[in-house]
Enzyme design. Structure first.
Site, PDB file in Angstrom:
ATOM      1  N   TRP A 325      50.972  48.371  33.193  1.00  0.00           N
ATOM      2  CA  TRP A 325      49.621  48.124  33.704  1.00  0.00           C
ATOM      3  C   TRP A 325      49.051  46.840  33.088  1.00  0.00           C
ATOM      4  O   TRP A 325      48.315  46.092  33.741  1.00  0.00           O
ATOM      5  CB  TRP A 325      48.701  49.321  33.354  1.00  0.00           C
ATOM      6  CG  TRP A 325      47.276  49.098  33.765  1.00  0.00           C
ATOM      7  CD1 TRP A 325      46.719  49.344  34.989  1.00  0.00           C
ATOM      8  CD2 TRP A 325      46.212  48.585  32.952  1.00  0.00           C
ATOM      9  NE1 TRP A 325      45.391  49.020  34.994  1.00  0.00           N
ATOM     10  CE2 TRP A 325      45.048  48.550  33.754  1.00  0.00           C
ATOM     11  CE3 TRP A 325      46.122  48.155  31.633  1.00  0.00           C
ATOM     12  CZ2 TRP A 325      43.819  48.097  33.268  1.00  0.00           C
ATOM     13  CZ3 TRP A 325      44.908  47.700  31.157  1.00  0.00           C
ATOM     14  CH2 TRP A 325      43.766  47.680  31.969  1.00  0.00           C
ATOM     15  N   HIS A 326      49.408  46.585  31.831  1.00  0.00           N
ATOM     16  CA  HIS A 326      48.860  45.414  31.155  1.00  0.00           C
ATOM     17  C   HIS A 326      49.424  44.111  31.700  1.00  0.00           C
ATOM     18  O   HIS A 326      48.803  43.062  31.567  1.00  0.00           O
ATOM     19  CB  HIS A 326      49.132  45.489  29.650  1.00  0.00           C
ATOM     20  CG  HIS A 326      48.207  46.421  28.944  1.00  0.00           C
ATOM     21  ND1 HIS A 326      48.460  47.758  28.823  1.00  0.00           N
ATOM     22  CD2 HIS A 326      47.015  46.205  28.322  1.00  0.00           C
ATOM     23  CE1 HIS A 326      47.460  48.331  28.164  1.00  0.00           C
ATOM     24  NE2 HIS A 326      46.578  47.414  27.857  1.00  0.00           N
ATOM     25  N   GLY A 327      50.595  44.148  32.281  1.00  0.00           N
ATOM     26  CA  GLY A 327      51.149  42.919  32.823  1.00  0.00           C
ATOM     27  C   GLY A 327      52.549  43.128  33.328  1.00  0.00           C
ATOM     28  O   GLY A 327      53.265  44.023  32.884  1.00  0.00           O
ATOM     29  N   TYR A 517      41.653  40.045  27.416  1.00  0.00           N
ATOM     30  CA  TYR A 517      41.952  41.097  28.396  1.00  0.00           C
ATOM     31  C   TYR A 517      41.664  40.673  29.833  1.00  0.00           C
ATOM     32  O   TYR A 517      41.893  41.450  30.748  1.00  0.00           O
ATOM     33  CB  TYR A 517      41.204  42.387  28.033  1.00  0.00           C
ATOM     34  CG  TYR A 517      42.157  43.437  27.488  1.00  0.00           C
ATOM     35  CD1 TYR A 517      42.789  43.242  26.271  1.00  0.00           C
ATOM     36  CD2 TYR A 517      42.455  44.587  28.198  1.00  0.00           C
ATOM     37  CE1 TYR A 517      43.691  44.170  25.773  1.00  0.00           C
ATOM     38  CE2 TYR A 517      43.350  45.522  27.703  1.00  0.00           C
ATOM     39  CZ  TYR A 517      43.964  45.307  26.498  1.00  0.00           C
ATOM     40  OH  TYR A 517      44.868  46.216  26.014  1.00  0.00           O
ATOM     41  N   PHE A 520      44.569  40.881  32.342  1.00  0.00           N
ATOM     42  CA  PHE A 520      45.110  42.166  32.775  1.00  0.00           C
ATOM     43  C   PHE A 520      44.369  42.696  33.998  1.00  0.00           C
ATOM     44  O   PHE A 520      44.577  43.775  34.410  1.00  0.00           O
ATOM     45  CB  PHE A 520      45.057  43.182  31.620  1.00  0.00           C
ATOM     46  CG  PHE A 520      45.721  42.639  30.368  1.00  0.00           C
ATOM     47  CD1 PHE A 520      46.948  42.015  30.446  1.00  0.00           C
ATOM     48  CD2 PHE A 520      45.097  42.736  29.145  1.00  0.00           C
ATOM     49  CE1 PHE A 520      47.549  41.498  29.320  1.00  0.00           C
ATOM     50  CE2 PHE A 520      45.692  42.227  28.004  1.00  0.00           C
ATOM     51  CZ  PHE A 520      46.921  41.601  28.093  1.00  0.00           C
TER      52      PHE A 520
END
Lengths: 520, 379
Positions: A325-327, A517, A520
């Site tokens: 999900w973060h990248g 952030y 993201f």
């Protein structure tokens, strides 16, 4: 528009605040809330106006899906639900993961497939998750049908739109529907302004100043010649604190901004580096993401109800997807996987302790050891999170275990006197890097550690005025641990302190920097 | 306390604190841009100026009226004191415009910006052949004019830089209302000692920090570190020419610079800086000696072509001063340093004074001790 910019603080925010309150004064709450929707869309469109269409389409589409699910019979509702979730995931997959999958598929089949680089629309991960949770709850019969304007504000309310907290409809929409007390504006201004100022300080003064110790190692073209044990550890620790102060600073600013409009957001950070286990860490770090992953991924997969092996594999898969999900990159997958392993190990250890029935868990030395190992594990995993490639992460980790030797700046070494001689005898070499940079990195990390490990967080100080929403009243044991006399209240001293935080933040506005952030 | 009262008092605090910090930065003037009064023990030494030398040298001389500019890189900045008795005797105002790490084009742009604004009559231009080296594995030279340096009021060709006022406003704002300025102001007042890096009000760098490093680390250590860095740098494929045979564009910048000065009737003394024998050994080791010879003849050709009022002095060649031996490491002499050099590439003010005495021996009556006049366009 960044929170830490002139245009946000001195143009956008005051105008939005004034319009909202003037409309409230005229007794038109719905119009006031509509002004927030318009302002939020303008805030989002400031980066790229084209993306307004995307978020509008997403909001309208999901609102229609939700309404259809509520009205349709169970069978049709299920079809609409599946279509709704699939559309959300496909849109997210297209924008965020298409390039990643094509690149890796090319490698797998050994053919050079090409896909034009797709620009990731800002905040798409955040507003997609919020709307997925809404659709799931509607399907489960746990959500009502709201007016479109309320729903739109829940999705795009500007304080939380770009980087969270990931809000839940159950905690936001009732706030939009309740009656507003106009007399509260002074109280909200005082509390919201104070929390915003502290967040601004954390981001611009602490986090941004730590970043100068991170880039030379993590972003250098080649580090083999220059990296060693000390530089690897200093840059990794600097990043560990930079990320915390950056992201929690953003969350504080979001909470403060929302409070200016009388809206209370959920808590997103609660002193995560004080955690004494990885399980504890994830209760305190990016709380709203952990909550989403728990409620909409881990528990539906079976959670802890499927035996030990099932539980560990569910945890691992959840964290793997949390990493993704973060990248779209293997670094994030590895980072998520590492946390999945840490969590499994944590649960395994807890189970052993429970079986042995030996009571040493409240011993201070044991807790200190637990805290240290938790912190080091988290810092270790951040290497993958920050490094631009898996290879770079491996180089840094090798340096952190002494694989590239031990070296300090010569200018510093000769000033250490006898200690310098002892260090050389122990195999530490001298290099020509800057001694003052090395020393200032150590001081900055020590200062950041002091604040992170020993200071109560902003919400503890503002506890008396319910600054954030907690899942439970006793979510954290130290939630109400600050002595009454240190709790925030309107006073000249607190006014001066808030002013100092704000002015320090203001002095950095000329050197604007993005939040970590945002990517993201 | 009522919330309304709290909000008002907080706003008042914000304004008061902001004004206090702004005033503090202006008074301390950590980058010497406002020429605020220097008070001994408070803000005399500008200990945090090293990273802000460029803006400082753009804004500081605006409130002065220099007749003579000393132009070059860090070598002239540390070697030439505008308060030298001979220079002070001959001219009312002398300013050291030396900027560490500045390229030839940047030095020229900085100097011309002042020539267009101030009554500059003479320029002492220190040149180094290392500033003219290019990587020979690069295919060809960059085709461009002297840079439009965005902070300068005048572009090198004499046109007004229209973005200058906006940029100046932003810069002044940064020097007063920024956290960096506040931190540097605070550090400045806490680092008032004779070992702090600083610049004088006339742009000279007395190299007090070099003195401090030498007294702690010893001159052998300083030489070793510097030689390591220099060897790393010059071990690449440096030359005066690109792969296609084009000569370094820096010669064009020098020629254009001298032409502009000639057009404005500004007298120029060009001189090469002295370098310690360790530096020359390194140059020989990396096979750059021929490049140096080529550089010297190219400079003579340029001066010949430009005409005007130009004299060319050479101080880089062999002299008794460059052969000073390093003392035994760890001894008192090691901590004291050399008499003429800070490190292989930077000479001290005492040697700079001797260069001034040589160049102006007829005007000041000094005795030339080294250096030779290579070329003069004067009749």
């Amino acid at each position: 528009m960044l929170f830490n910019s002139f245009e946000f603080i001195f143009i956008f925010l005051p105008i939005t605040w004034l319009c909202y309150h003037l409309l409230l004064v005229r007794g038109n709450k719905e119009l006031a809330l509509s002004s927030l929707v318009i302002a939020s869309l303008a805030f989002y469109g400031y980066w790229n106006p084209v993306y307004i269409y995307l978020i509008l389409l997403s909001m309208v589409g999901n609102y229609i899906f939700g309404s259809l699910i509520i009205r349709a019979n169970r069978k049709l509702g299920r079809v609409v639900f599946i279509v709704g979730i699939s559309v959300n995931l496909l849109v997210l997959a297209y924008f965020k993961y298409a390039n990643f999958f094509v690149d890796n598929f090319s490698l797998l089949i050994g053919k050079d497939l090409f896909l034009e680089a797709i620009v990731l629309p800002l905040a798409i991960s955040f507003f997609t998750f919020q709307q997925i949770s809404y659709l799931v709850d509607v399907y489960r019969g746990q959500a009502h049908e709201y007016s479109f304007m309320h729903y739109a504000l829940f999705v795009c309310f500007f304080p939380q739109l770009i980087a969270g907290p990931i809000v839940h409809h159950k905690e936001m929409l009732p706030q939009f529907m309740r009656s507003f007390h106009l007399d509260d504006w002074k109280r909200n201004l005082a509390i919201g302004g104070g929390i915003f100022s502290i967040g601004l300080f954390k981001k611009t003064v602490i986090a941004d100043n730590l970043s100068v110790y991170v880039s030379p190692v993590y972003d250098a073209e080649s580090i083999i010649q220059s990296i060693d044990f000390f530089s690897a550890w200093l840059s990794t620790l600097a990043y560990t604190f930079q990320l915390y102060f950056d992201f929690s600073g953003y969350s504080d600013m979001a909470v403060g901004c929302a409070r200016l409009f009388g809206i209370t957001l959920p808590i997103n950070f609660f002193s995560p580096y004080k955690a004494v286990s990885i399980v504890d860490f994830w209760r305190r770090w990016h709380i709203t993401l952990s909550r989403f992953l728990r409620d909409y991924l881990y528990i539906p997969m079976g959670g802890s109800r499927v035996g030990s092996i099932g539980r560990y594999s569910n945890l691992f898969i959840t964290m793997l997807l949390g990493g993704l999900w973060h990248g779209a990159g293997w670094n994030f997958v590895i980072w998520g996987g590492l946390h999945g392993l840490f969590l499994s190990a944590n649960h395994f250890w807890s189970a052993i302790i429970k079986k042995t029935k030996v009571d040493f868990q409240s011993s201070r030395i044991y807790l200190l050891f637990c805290w240290l190992i938790t912190f080091l594990s988290v810092a270790f995993a951040w290497v993958f999170f920050r490094a631009p490639s898996v290879e770079r992460a491996k180089e840094i980790l090798l340096a952190m275990v002494g694989g590239y030797g031990f070296s300090i700046p010569e200018g510093l070494g000769v000033r250490l006197g006898e200690l310098g001689v002892m260090l050389r005898a122990a195999g530490v070499t001298y290099d020509s890097s800057s001694g003052s940079h090395f020393a200032s990195a150590v001081i900055a990390i020590m200062a950041a550690s002091f604040v992170s490990f020993l200071f109560p967080n902003v919400y503890q100080f503002y506890e008396r005025f319910s600054p954030v929403l907690y899942e439970r009243n006793d979510a954290f044991c130290e939630q109400r641990s600050v002595s009454r006399r240190f709790l925030w209240k309107p006073s000249l001293f607190n006014g001066a302190l808030t002013a100092i935080f704000f002015v320090f933040g203001f002095l950095t506005l000329i050197q604007v920097s993005e939040f970590l952030y945002f990517r993201f | 306390m009522a919330f309304g009262k709290y909000v008002v008092s907080t706003l008042c605090f914000v304004i008061l604190i902001l004004l206090f910090f702004g005033g503090f930065n202006f008074v301390v003037d950590p980058y010497a841009v406002f020429n605020s009064i220097r008070i001994t023990g408070f803000n005399e030494y500008k200990s945090e100026i090293n990273n802000k030398v460029r803006p400082s040298k753009i804004y500081q001389p605006l409130s002065l009226s220099p007749e003579v500019l000393i132009v070059g890189n860090s070598r002239v900045e540390m070697g030439f004191d505008p308060k030298n008795p001979c220079l002070s005797k001959l001219w009312a105002g002398v300013y050291n415009l030396g900027v560490p790490g500045a390229s030839v084009e940047y030095q020229a742009a900085m100097a011309l910006n002042l020539v267009y604004q101030k009554p500059v009559k003479k320029i002492l231009l220190g040149i180094d052949f290392t500033d003219y080296l290019v990587l020979s594995n690069k295919a060809s030279r960059r085709e461009r004019q002297l840079p439009s340096v965005k902070l300068l009021k005048y572009l090198p060709d004499g046109r007004l830089n229209e973005s200058h006022y906006k940029n100046k406003l932003i810069d002044y704002y940064k020097f007063i209302f920024s956290l960096n300025a506040l931190v540097d102001s605070t550090k400045t007042i806490f680092r008032q000692n004779e070992y702090a890096p600083t610049r004088t009000s006339l742009g000279f760098n007395p190299a007090l920090d070099f003195s401090a490093s030498t007294s702690i680390e010893g001159v052998n250590s300083i030489f070793r570190q510097k030689e390591h860095d220099l060897e790393k740098k010059y071990s690449l494929a440096w030359s005066m020419h690109y792969q296609n045979g084009d000569i370094s564009e820096d010669f064009s910048y020098l020629e254009n610079f001298l032409k502009y000065l000639a057009e404005h009737q500004v007298e120029v003394i060009v001189f090469t800086n002295p370098l310690h024998e360790h530096f020359w050994s390194l140059i020989s080791k990396v096979n750059l000696t021929n490049e140096y010879n080529h550089f010297m003849s190219e400079v003579v050709s340029i001066i010949h072509r430009v005409g005007g009022d130009i004299v060319f002095w050479d101080f880089s060649s062999d002299s008794k001063f460059i052969h000073e031996d390093l003392p035994e490491p760890g001894t008192a002499a090691d901590k004291k340093g050399l008499q003429w050099f800070w490190e292989p590439a930077h000479y001290k003010k005492v040697l700079g004074d001797k260069m001034i005495n040589t160049m102006f021996s007829s005007e000041c009556g000094g005795q030339p001790e080294f250096g030779r006049k290579i070329y003069s366009t004067r009749h």
